[in-house]
Enzyme design. Sequence first.
Site, PDB file in Angstrom:
ATOM      1  N   CYS A   1       0.773  -1.231   0.000  1.00 35.18           N
ATOM      2  CA  CYS A   1       0.000   0.000   0.000  1.00 35.18           C
ATOM      3  C   CYS A   1       0.814   1.296   0.000  1.00 35.18           C
ATOM      4  O   CYS A   1       1.946   1.351   0.447  1.00 35.18           O
ATOM      5  CB  CYS A   1      -0.949   0.019   1.185  1.00 35.18           C
ATOM      6  SG  CYS A   1      -0.521   1.072   2.527  1.00 35.18           S
TER       7      CYS A   1
ATOM      8  N   ARG B   1       2.530   0.845  -5.299  1.00 32.55           N
ATOM      9  CA  ARG B   1       2.657   0.090  -4.053  1.00 32.55           C
ATOM     10  C   ARG B   1       1.427  -0.768  -3.752  1.00 32.55           C
ATOM     11  O   ARG B   1       1.427  -1.551  -2.807  1.00 32.55           O
ATOM     12  CB  ARG B   1       2.885   1.054  -2.888  1.00 32.55           C
ATOM     13  CG  ARG B   1       4.138   1.883  -3.046  1.00 32.55           C
ATOM     14  CD  ARG B   1       4.285   2.813  -1.873  1.00 32.55           C
ATOM     15  NE  ARG B   1       4.449   2.075  -0.649  1.00 32.55           N
ATOM     16  CZ  ARG B   1       5.605   1.677  -0.150  1.00 32.55           C
ATOM     17  NH1 ARG B   1       6.715   1.967  -0.780  1.00 32.55           N
ATOM     18  NH2 ARG B   1       5.662   1.008   0.974  1.00 32.55           N
TER      19      ARG B   1
ATOM     20  N   TRP C   1      -3.338  -2.617  -0.943  1.00 32.60           N
ATOM     21  CA  TRP C   1      -3.018  -3.985  -1.387  1.00 32.60           C
ATOM     22  C   TRP C   1      -3.591  -4.873  -0.289  1.00 32.60           C
ATOM     23  O   TRP C   1      -3.009  -5.000   0.784  1.00 32.60           O
ATOM     24  CB  TRP C   1      -1.500  -4.163  -1.523  1.00 32.60           C
ATOM     25  CG  TRP C   1      -1.146  -5.434  -2.229  1.00 32.60           C
ATOM     26  CD1 TRP C   1      -0.992  -5.617  -3.573  1.00 32.60           C
ATOM     27  CD2 TRP C   1      -0.895  -6.720  -1.633  1.00 32.60           C
ATOM     28  NE1 TRP C   1      -0.684  -6.925  -3.845  1.00 32.60           N
ATOM     29  CE2 TRP C   1      -0.618  -7.618  -2.669  1.00 32.60           C
ATOM     30  CE3 TRP C   1      -0.891  -7.202  -0.324  1.00 32.60           C
ATOM     31  CZ2 TRP C   1      -0.321  -8.967  -2.454  1.00 32.60           C
ATOM     32  CZ3 TRP C   1      -0.605  -8.544  -0.101  1.00 32.60           C
ATOM     33  CH2 TRP C   1      -0.326  -9.404  -1.157  1.00 32.60           C
TER      34      TRP C   1
ATOM     35  N   ASN D   1      -0.697   0.790   6.548  1.00 27.66           N
ATOM     36  CA  ASN D   1       0.120  -0.122   5.741  1.00 27.66           C
ATOM     37  C   ASN D   1       0.650  -1.192   6.681  1.00 27.66           C
ATOM     38  O   ASN D   1       1.386  -0.875   7.614  1.00 27.66           O
ATOM     39  CB  ASN D   1       1.276   0.673   5.111  1.00 27.66           C
ATOM     40  CG  ASN D   1       2.271  -0.213   4.385  1.00 27.66           C
ATOM     41  OD1 ASN D   1       1.997  -1.375   4.115  1.00 27.66           O
ATOM     42  ND2 ASN D   1       3.423   0.341   4.074  1.00 27.66           N
ATOM     43  N   GLY D   2       0.267  -2.458   6.442  1.00 27.42           N
ATOM     44  CA  GLY D   2       0.776  -3.534   7.292  1.00 27.42           C
ATOM     45  C   GLY D   2      -0.312  -4.496   7.707  1.00 27.42           C
ATOM     46  O   GLY D   2      -1.378  -4.558   7.089  1.00 27.42           O
TER      47      GLY D   2
ATOM     48  N   GLU E   1      15.967 -14.370 -14.497  1.00 27.00           N
ATOM     49  CA  GLU E   1      15.421 -13.008 -14.579  1.00 27.00           C
ATOM     50  C   GLU E   1      14.466 -12.876 -15.772  1.00 27.00           C
ATOM     51  O   GLU E   1      13.384 -12.302 -15.657  1.00 27.00           O
ATOM     52  CB  GLU E   1      16.576 -12.002 -14.689  1.00 27.00           C
ATOM     53  CG  GLU E   1      16.185 -10.575 -14.982  1.00 27.00           C
ATOM     54  CD  GLU E   1      15.418  -9.873 -13.847  1.00 27.00           C
ATOM     55  OE1 GLU E   1      15.126 -10.502 -12.823  1.00 27.00           O
ATOM     56  OE2 GLU E   1      15.089  -8.686 -14.039  1.00 27.00           O
TER      57      GLU E   1
ATOM     58  N   LYS F   1      10.448 -11.813 -15.555  1.00 29.22           N
ATOM     59  CA  LYS F   1       9.880 -10.673 -16.290  1.00 29.22           C
ATOM     60  C   LYS F   1       8.722 -11.148 -17.157  1.00 29.22           C
ATOM     61  O   LYS F   1       7.690 -10.496 -17.240  1.00 29.22           O
ATOM     62  CB  LYS F   1      10.928 -10.017 -17.216  1.00 29.22           C
ATOM     63  CG  LYS F   1      12.058  -9.264 -16.581  1.00 29.22           C
ATOM     64  CD  LYS F   1      11.692  -8.268 -15.541  1.00 29.22           C
ATOM     65  CE  LYS F   1      11.863  -8.873 -14.181  1.00 29.22           C
ATOM     66  NZ  LYS F   1      12.328  -7.989 -13.125  1.00 29.22           N
TER      67      LYS F   1
ATOM     68  N   GLU G   1       5.630 -12.000 -14.908  1.00 29.40           N
ATOM     69  CA  GLU G   1       4.986 -10.827 -14.294  1.00 29.40           C
ATOM     70  C   GLU G   1       4.309  -9.943 -15.334  1.00 29.40           C
ATOM     71  O   GLU G   1       3.217  -9.448 -15.129  1.00 29.40           O
ATOM     72  CB  GLU G   1       6.036  -9.934 -13.613  1.00 29.40           C
ATOM     73  CG  GLU G   1       6.660 -10.507 -12.381  1.00 29.40           C
ATOM     74  CD  GLU G   1       7.727  -9.558 -11.821  1.00 29.40           C
ATOM     75  OE1 GLU G   1       7.666  -9.256 -10.641  1.00 29.40           O
ATOM     76  OE2 GLU G   1       8.626  -9.121 -12.591  1.00 29.40           O
TER      77      GLU G   1
ATOM     78  N   HIS H   1      16.817 -34.149 -17.025  1.00 25.30           N
ATOM     79  CA  HIS H   1      16.340 -34.705 -15.755  1.00 25.30           C
ATOM     80  C   HIS H   1      14.838 -34.489 -15.597  1.00 25.30           C
ATOM     81  O   HIS H   1      14.332 -34.528 -14.479  1.00 25.30           O
ATOM     82  CB  HIS H   1      17.126 -34.096 -14.593  1.00 25.30           C
ATOM     83  CG  HIS H   1      18.581 -34.427 -14.664  1.00 25.30           C
ATOM     84  ND1 HIS H   1      19.100 -35.603 -14.180  1.00 25.30           N
ATOM     85  CD2 HIS H   1      19.611 -33.757 -15.217  1.00 25.30           C
ATOM     86  CE1 HIS H   1      20.399 -35.629 -14.410  1.00 25.30           C
ATOM     87  NE2 HIS H   1      20.739 -34.521 -15.048  1.00 25.30           N
TER      88      HIS H   1
ATOM     89  N   LYS I   1       4.821  -3.110  -5.615  1.00 23.79           N
ATOM     90  CA  LYS I   1       6.265  -2.917  -5.779  1.00 23.79           C
ATOM     91  C   LYS I   1       7.073  -3.451  -4.602  1.00 23.79           C
ATOM     92  O   LYS I   1       8.020  -4.184  -4.777  1.00 23.79           O
ATOM     93  CB  LYS I   1       6.542  -1.424  -5.987  1.00 23.79           C
ATOM     94  CG  LYS I   1       8.009  -1.075  -6.173  1.00 23.79           C
ATOM     95  CD  LYS I   1       8.492  -1.462  -7.541  1.00 23.79           C
ATOM     96  CE  LYS I   1       9.938  -1.131  -7.789  1.00 23.79           C
ATOM     97  NZ  LYS I   1      10.443  -1.904  -8.931  1.00 23.79           N
TER      98      LYS I   1
HETATM   99  N1  GLU Z   1      -4.103  -4.885   6.338  1.00 22.58           N
HETATM  100  C1  GLU Z   1      -4.705  -3.753   5.699  1.00 22.58           C
HETATM  101  C2  GLU Z   1      -5.797  -4.160   4.718  1.00 22.58           C
HETATM  102  O1  GLU Z   1      -5.892  -5.273   4.301  1.00 22.58           O
HETATM  103  C3  GLU Z   1      -3.675  -2.866   5.013  1.00 22.58           C
HETATM  104  C4  GLU Z   1      -3.077  -3.509   3.823  1.00 22.58           C
HETATM  105  C5  GLU Z   1      -2.089  -2.589   3.123  1.00 22.58           C
HETATM  106  O2  GLU Z   1      -0.949  -2.464   3.614  1.00 22.58           O
HETATM  107  O3  GLU Z   1      -2.463  -2.088   2.033  1.00 22.58           O
HETATM  108  O4  GLU Z   1      -6.591  -3.335   4.378  1.00 22.58           O
END
Ligand code: GLU
Length: 588
Positions: free
Chosen positions: A2, A28, A71, A97-98, A465, A469, A472, A488, A583
Site C-alpha cells: 500500500c 505500491r 493492497w 500499511n501492514g 530473470e 519478467k 509478471e 532430468h 512494488k
Molecule cells: N491490512 C490492511 C488491509 O488489508 C492494510 C493492507 C495494506 O498495507 O495495504 O486493508
Amino acid sequence: MCGIFAYIGRRNNAANIVLEGLKRLEYRGYDSWGIATKNRGKIDVDKHVGKIGEAKTNLSKSTIGIGHTRWATHGGVTVANAHPHLDCTKQIAVLHNGIIENYAELRKELIRKGHKFASETDTEIMAHLIEENLKRSGFATAVRDSFNKLKGMNAMLIMNSASSEIIAVKNGSPLVIGLGKDEIFAASDAAGILKHTNRVLFLEDNQMAILGKNIKLLRLPRGSSVKPKLTTLSWKFEETEKGKYKHFFIKEIHEEAKVIENIALNGVANIKRLSELIDKAFGTFLIACGSASYSAIAATYLFSKVANKHVNFAIGSEFKYIEDFIANKTLIIPISQSGESIDVIEPVMRAKNQKGAYIAAIVNVLGSTLYRISDFKILLESGPEKAVVATKSFIAMLAVLILTAYTLAGKQDKGRALLKKAAKNVSQILSDAYVPKIKLLAQKLAKSEHIYIIGRGLSYTAALEATLKIKEATYIHAEAFPGGELKHGVIALIEKGTPCIVFAPNDETYYDILSNAQEIKARGGYIIGIGPRNSDVFDEFLETDDIEEATLLPQVTISHLLGYYLSLARGNKDPDKPRNLAKSVTVK
Ligand code: GLU
C-alpha cells in the site's frame, strides 16, 4: 504494501494534493483507493475500488487530508474495505500499511464493548481503539496507547475531526515526512513527496509524529520527545516522472546503460570496502527476494569464478530455516531495491540483534528501513524505480556485484573496464537499430502458452530473470533451467514449436548450452539464441557483445525489453502494474 499520503498546510486543496500523491504511490498497491479530509469539523471520505488511474475527487476544500492505495491483506477488495476507516462516531479516520497480527482478539474485545464494524479489515480496529481511549485522554495520547496495543509491522496516518493535526506512527512499515514551506507531507516513500520538497524525515520504528504547524516527534511506548533529524534528498522530481515514455517500465529499462556507467565511475570506494568485508568475513550470506535474489545467485558464481571465494545465498523468507549457524563473525549482505521488503528486513534484524552479525546492505532507497538498520551500505544510485517490475535496479545490483568480485580479486580496473563496455553494449541494444528485432520477436511469441529459458553458470541467472519478467509482465507461463537439468525431466514438456530461449555467451558454458539447444530442437523446440555468436541451431538470434562476466548485463537488458514488448503484444494495458502484485512487499 500500500501507499499512504498526507497533506497539512497553507493550501486549501488538500484532497487534490493527496490524490496526486497517491497517483505517484499507486505502484505500491492498487486494489482500491480512498481519501479523507476535514471540513467544518467533520470528516469527509471518498473511497473507490480499482486503480486510481485518472480519477478525480469531489471532496470539498480543506487544508488537511490523508489518502491510501490498498493492497488487500484482510478483507476482500470492496469499497467498505478501502481505507480510510472510521470509528463509530465518525470522528477518527485511520489508514494503514501492514498487518495487525493480534487483530482478531482486539476486534472481539471491541465488539464486546459495543463497537460496530463497517469493514472486514484489521485496520478498522485502530479507529475504534482510539475512540475508546479518547474517552480518557487527548488525541495524541489516545493514538499512542492504541498503537502500543498493536502487534505486527504497521504504519498509520490518523486524522481527528476535532483536531487540526495529523498523526503519523510506525513500526516496521515505512513512513517519510516531508517539510515544505508552511506545509507538511507524509508518504510511504520519499519519491512520493519529492514534487513538493526534498527535506524529509524518515520516521523510525516506534516513533510517532504529530504534524501540524510543525513536526513534533515522540518515541513510543512512553511518548518521550525526540528531536527530528531532517535529510535532504538528492533525487530529482523529474526522475520520478514518465517523461517522453509511455510507461515507467520502458523508461527505466532505457536508464540501464547510465546506471551501469555510474557504478563503473562512482561506485569505487564503497565497493572496495565491501570487498574487504567479504574477504575478512567468517562466512558471507546474501539474502534477497524476487529479482534481487537472482543477483545473489549470480554473486555465488561471480565470486567463485572471479575471486575464488565462496559466498552463500538464501531467499529472504527461507533464511530463518537455515540460519542456526550464523555467528557474530558472519557477514550478511541483504540486497533490496526498496529496502522495505519484510522478507529481507526480518532475517536481517534477527541476524543483527540475536546473532550479532555484521550487515552490509546493497539497496536503492536512501533512508529505507534496510538502509537505516545496516552497519554498512552501498546505495545502488539507480534513481527511483516506479514500475512494479524491477529492471534498472536489478542491473545495478549485478553491476555492483561484478565490480565487487573483481575488486576482491585485486582487479578493480578490469571490472570497471568491463562495466564500461557493458554500458556501451546496453545502449546499442536500447537503440532504434536493435529494439525492432525484439518487438518482432515479441509479436511471434505473443500467443505462446509456455516459454522455457535455459542458461548455464552465470547465464542461468539471466534465464531466471527473463523468466520472472515474462511471468509478471505477460502472464505467460515461463520457466528457467540450468541447461544440464533438461534431461532430468523438463525435456518431457517440449513439443513442436515450444519456444525456448537459450543464453549462449562466449564462455565455458558455450558448447554445453548449444548441445542442450540441439536436444530441444530435436524434439521440435523453437530456439531463440542470445549471445555473441549466431549458430545453426538458433531459429532466432539476438546478439550481445562478448564482455566476459559482464555479458550478463546486455543479456538482462534484452530480457527486460522482451518482457516489456511481449506484454504490449499481449494487449496488457498497464505493464507498470501487473495484476496481484505491488512494488515492495511489506507484509509476510
Ligand atoms: N491490512 C490492511 C488491509 O488489508 C492494510 C493492507 C495494506 O498495507 O495495504 O486493508
